[in-house]
Design a protein around this motif. Structure first.
Motif, mmCIF file in Angstrom:
data_model
loop_
_atom_site.group_PDB
_atom_site.id
_atom_site.type_symbol
_atom_site.label_atom_id
_atom_site.label_comp_id
_atom_site.label_asym_id
_atom_site.label_seq_id
_atom_site.Cartn_x
_atom_site.Cartn_y
_atom_site.Cartn_z
ATOM 1 N N ALA A 193 -11.552 -16.168 21.043
ATOM 2 C CA ALA A 193 -11.850 -15.259 19.931
ATOM 3 C C ALA A 193 -10.626 -14.903 19.101
ATOM 4 C CB ALA A 193 -12.474 -13.969 20.466
ATOM 5 N N MET A 194 -9.440 -15.064 19.669
ATOM 6 C CA MET A 194 -8.241 -14.574 18.983
ATOM 7 C C MET A 194 -7.844 -15.457 17.804
ATOM 8 S SD MET A 194 -5.069 -15.674 21.479
ATOM 9 C CE MET A 194 -4.486 -17.383 21.548
ATOM 10 N N THR A 195 -7.132 -14.856 16.863
ATOM 11 C CA THR A 195 -6.460 -15.586 15.791
ATOM 12 C C THR A 195 -5.056 -15.903 16.285
ATOM 13 O OG1 THR A 195 -7.694 -14.414 14.077
ATOM 14 C CG2 THR A 195 -5.644 -15.495 13.412
ATOM 15 N N PRO A 196 -4.727 -17.181 16.530
ATOM 16 C CA PRO A 196 -3.414 -17.512 17.104
ATOM 17 C C PRO A 196 -2.289 -17.381 16.083
ATOM 18 C CG PRO A 196 -4.636 -19.516 16.641
ATOM 19 C CD PRO A 196 -5.573 -18.373 16.345
ATOM 20 N N ASP A 197 -1.101 -17.089 16.605
ATOM 21 C CA ASP A 197 0.121 -17.019 15.795
ATOM 22 C C ASP A 197 -0.086 -16.230 14.494
ATOM 23 O OD1 ASP A 197 1.485 -18.640 17.658
ATOM 24 O OD2 ASP A 197 0.587 -20.428 16.758
ATOM 25 N N PRO A 198 -0.448 -14.963 14.579
ATOM 26 C CA PRO A 198 -0.694 -14.175 13.363
ATOM 27 C C PRO A 198 0.595 -13.895 12.604
ATOM 28 C CG PRO A 198 -0.703 -12.758 15.284
ATOM 29 C CD PRO A 198 -0.607 -14.165 15.798
ATOM 30 N N VAL A 199 0.453 -13.542 11.333
ATOM 31 C CA VAL A 199 1.596 -13.132 10.525
ATOM 32 C C VAL A 199 2.140 -11.822 11.083
ATOM 33 C CG1 VAL A 199 2.355 -12.438 8.224
ATOM 34 C CG2 VAL A 199 0.643 -14.253 8.489
ATOM 35 N N THR A 200 3.452 -11.751 11.282
ATOM 36 C CA THR A 200 4.070 -10.562 11.862
ATOM 37 C C THR A 200 4.987 -9.872 10.848
ATOM 38 O OG1 THR A 200 5.920 -11.847 12.755
ATOM 39 C CG2 THR A 200 3.997 -11.545 14.178
ATOM 40 N N VAL A 201 5.319 -8.624 11.169
ATOM 41 C CA VAL A 201 6.200 -7.836 10.312
ATOM 42 C C VAL A 201 7.420 -7.416 11.129
ATOM 43 C CG1 VAL A 201 6.391 -5.810 8.819
ATOM 44 C CG2 VAL A 201 4.170 -6.905 9.145
ATOM 45 N N PRO A 202 8.643 -7.700 10.670
ATOM 46 C CA PRO A 202 9.840 -7.198 11.364
ATOM 47 C C PRO A 202 9.855 -5.677 11.362
ATOM 48 C CG PRO A 202 10.417 -8.950 9.825
ATOM 49 C CD PRO A 202 8.996 -8.588 9.546
ATOM 50 N N GLY A 203 10.255 -5.090 12.483
ATOM 51 C CA GLY A 203 10.255 -3.638 12.602
ATOM 52 C C GLY A 203 11.140 -2.942 11.585
ATOM 53 N N THR A 204 12.169 -3.644 11.064
ATOM 54 C CA THR A 204 13.093 -3.036 10.105
ATOM 55 C C THR A 204 12.581 -3.077 8.666
ATOM 56 O OG1 THR A 204 14.251 -5.166 9.955
ATOM 57 C CG2 THR A 204 15.121 -3.532 11.512
ATOM 58 N N THR A 259 10.838 -2.027 5.398
ATOM 59 C CA THR A 259 10.457 -0.702 4.889
ATOM 60 C C THR A 259 8.989 -0.694 4.502
ATOM 61 O OG1 THR A 259 10.986 -1.187 2.578
ATOM 62 C CG2 THR A 259 12.785 -0.361 3.974
ATOM 63 N N VAL A 260 8.411 0.486 4.478
ATOM 64 C CA VAL A 260 7.012 0.624 4.087
ATOM 65 C C VAL A 260 6.800 0.119 2.670
ATOM 66 C CG1 VAL A 260 5.184 2.308 3.598
ATOM 67 C CG2 VAL A 260 6.582 2.530 5.672
ATOM 68 N N SER A 261 7.770 0.361 1.792
ATOM 69 C CA SER A 261 7.669 -0.111 0.410
ATOM 70 C C SER A 261 7.601 -1.642 0.366
ATOM 71 C CB SER A 261 8.862 0.387 -0.398
ATOM 72 O OG SER A 261 8.811 -0.098 -1.723
ATOM 73 N N LEU A 311 1.624 -2.249 16.226
ATOM 74 C CA LEU A 311 0.716 -2.738 15.194
ATOM 75 C C LEU A 311 0.769 -1.773 14.018
ATOM 76 C CD1 LEU A 311 -1.619 -4.959 14.860
ATOM 77 C CD2 LEU A 311 -3.170 -3.084 15.419
ATOM 78 N N VAL A 312 1.032 -2.306 12.813
ATOM 79 C CA VAL A 312 1.062 -1.466 11.621
ATOM 80 C C VAL A 312 -0.150 -1.782 10.763
ATOM 81 C CG1 VAL A 312 2.499 -3.093 10.298
ATOM 82 C CG2 VAL A 312 2.436 -0.666 9.656
ATOM 83 N N THR A 331 12.643 4.357 2.354
ATOM 84 C CA THR A 331 13.568 4.670 3.456
ATOM 85 C C THR A 331 12.877 4.733 4.818
ATOM 86 O OG1 THR A 331 13.275 7.035 3.030
ATOM 87 C CG2 THR A 331 15.120 5.940 1.934
ATOM 88 N N THR A 332 11.570 4.536 4.838
ATOM 89 C CA THR A 332 10.818 4.595 6.097
ATOM 90 C C THR A 332 10.469 3.183 6.544
ATOM 91 O OG1 THR A 332 9.846 6.721 5.462
ATOM 92 C CG2 THR A 332 8.765 5.505 7.239
ATOM 93 N N THR A 333 10.795 2.833 7.781
ATOM 94 C CA THR A 333 10.473 1.503 8.303
ATOM 95 C C THR A 333 9.074 1.499 8.906
ATOM 96 O OG1 THR A 333 11.394 1.974 10.497
ATOM 97 C CG2 THR A 333 12.896 1.084 8.823
#
Length: 371
Positions: free
Chosen positions: A242-253, A255-257, A283-284, A299-301
């Protein structure tokens, strides 16, 4: 409380007001006349608060025993018809189910007995008339709560006890759930019928209240039955299907912008795994990022606004998909991060579950399995 989140739905105010007005305006005043009005209202207010605490004790007991039996607890919510402890998964054995379900009515019964003993001890003091009345009411309502919850019908605790017994006898948790939910629907319709009879007989408030409880029992029992059929349909299907393999990820650093304006994230999905040097952090969601004030987005990650990985289901690709379903339903994100060791293997959403079940329902594979 005890490491468990406790929430209060606005409808709890209805319970409080009903008890407050019912006791202050009738019960206590009739049993102990010629008292100052403030005494009736004070005694009724304290009684209502103690009753709500009794409901909380009932649900806390479920949560604590569940944790001792390896079942994680999401939170506890008090609402119009009592309380609800949301479990992230199911009990692994009939014995664990029996212990988790049985402790709630037992706690309510013990509280009822303790309140009754306290009322008996104070009964000899004439000045304690209102206190005795309050304790007697709390004793009666807790014993009634214990008896009602012990009825062998889902979603009541007695339904869980019935499910545990049938599971132990048959070895099939799915068959046990079917028996308990059928009993729940029967009980619900009986309560609705009795409620309508009371309305016609003139007891309008009691009848409507009983009918509402019956309708709630029917709705929840029907939902539990549907979930059981879903788990049966998904039996033998691994999470990897059922999973979507290798999803697009976001680096923790990030910024929200940057996260909100980058086309890679803005237009494809509504939630993304957050990583740092290959480690999964959480997960964001776009909704969570949108809630950050525009003046703070640069300024917010995303690491500061994400849902931590510990608050998201993290199955292995080979885990049963059926076991993941209740965890997804209980989780606020309705998503799971599939991990293989520490590596992110994929992501599963409620939509993925629906896609698999739709395929199984329409395929000859599911039809042959049900024959």
């Amino acid at each position: 409380m005890a490491g468990i989140r406790v929430g209060v739905h606005w409808s709890v105010l209805v319970i409080f007001v009903v008890i407050l007005v019912g006791l202050a305006g009738g019960g206590f005043r009739d049993a102990h006349p010629d008292r100052p009005a403030w005494q009736y209202w004070l005694a009724s207010g304290v009684t209502a608060v103690v009753f709500l605490l009794s409901l909380l004790a009932h649900e806390i007991s479920h949560a604590l025993v569940a944790r001792r039996n390896g079942v994680s607890v999401d939170d506890i919510t008090l609402w119009l018809l009592g309380g609800l402890a949301r479990l992230k998964s199911e009990a692994a054995t009939p014995g664990a189910e029996l212990r988790i379900a049985g402790v709630g009515p037992l706690v309510s019964l013990v509280l009822g007995v303790l309140f009754a003993l306290a009322a008996g001890l104070l009964a000899g003091f004439t000045e304690a008339g209102l206190v005795v009345g309050a304790l007697a009411w709390l004793a009666g309502i807790n014993i009634l709560l214990a008896v009602f919850n012990a009825l062998p019908a889902a979603p009541l605790d007695g339904g869980r006890l019935l499910r545990a017994i049938v599971w132990w006898k048959t070895g099939s948790p799915l068959r046990a759930t079917a028996v308990a939910t059928t009993a729940g629907r029967v009980l619900g319709w009986v309560l609705v019928a009795v409620g309508l009879y009371l309305v016609l007989a003139g007891a309008v408030f009691s009848g409507i209240w009983l009918a509402v409880i019956g309708w709630f029992v029917i709705a929840v029992a029907t939902a539990e039955g549907g979930q059981a059929r879903l788990r049966e349909m998904l039996s033998g299907i691994p999470v990897s299907d059922a999973m979507t393999p290798d999803p697009v990820t976001v680096p923790g650093t990030t910024t929200v912008s940057e996260f909100l304006t980058d086309p890679r994230y803005r237009y494809r999905h509504s939630a993304f795994p957050v990583v740092d040097d290959g480690d999964v952090l959480g997960l964001v969601t776009l909704k969570g990022a949108d809630n950050v004030p525009e003046t703070e987005r640069a300024t917010t990650t995303v690491e500061r606004v994400m849902v931590p990985v510990g608050d998201v289901p993290t199955p292995h690709p080979d885990d049963p998909l059926a076991r993941l379903v209740p965890e997804l339903q209980a989780n606020s994100t309705h998503r799971a991060l599939v991990l293989e060791g520490k590596r992110l293997a994929g992501i599963v959403t409620s939509s993925d579950i629906s896609r698999v079940t739709s395929w199984l329902s329409s395929s000859s594979v599911w039809r042959s399995r049900t024959l």
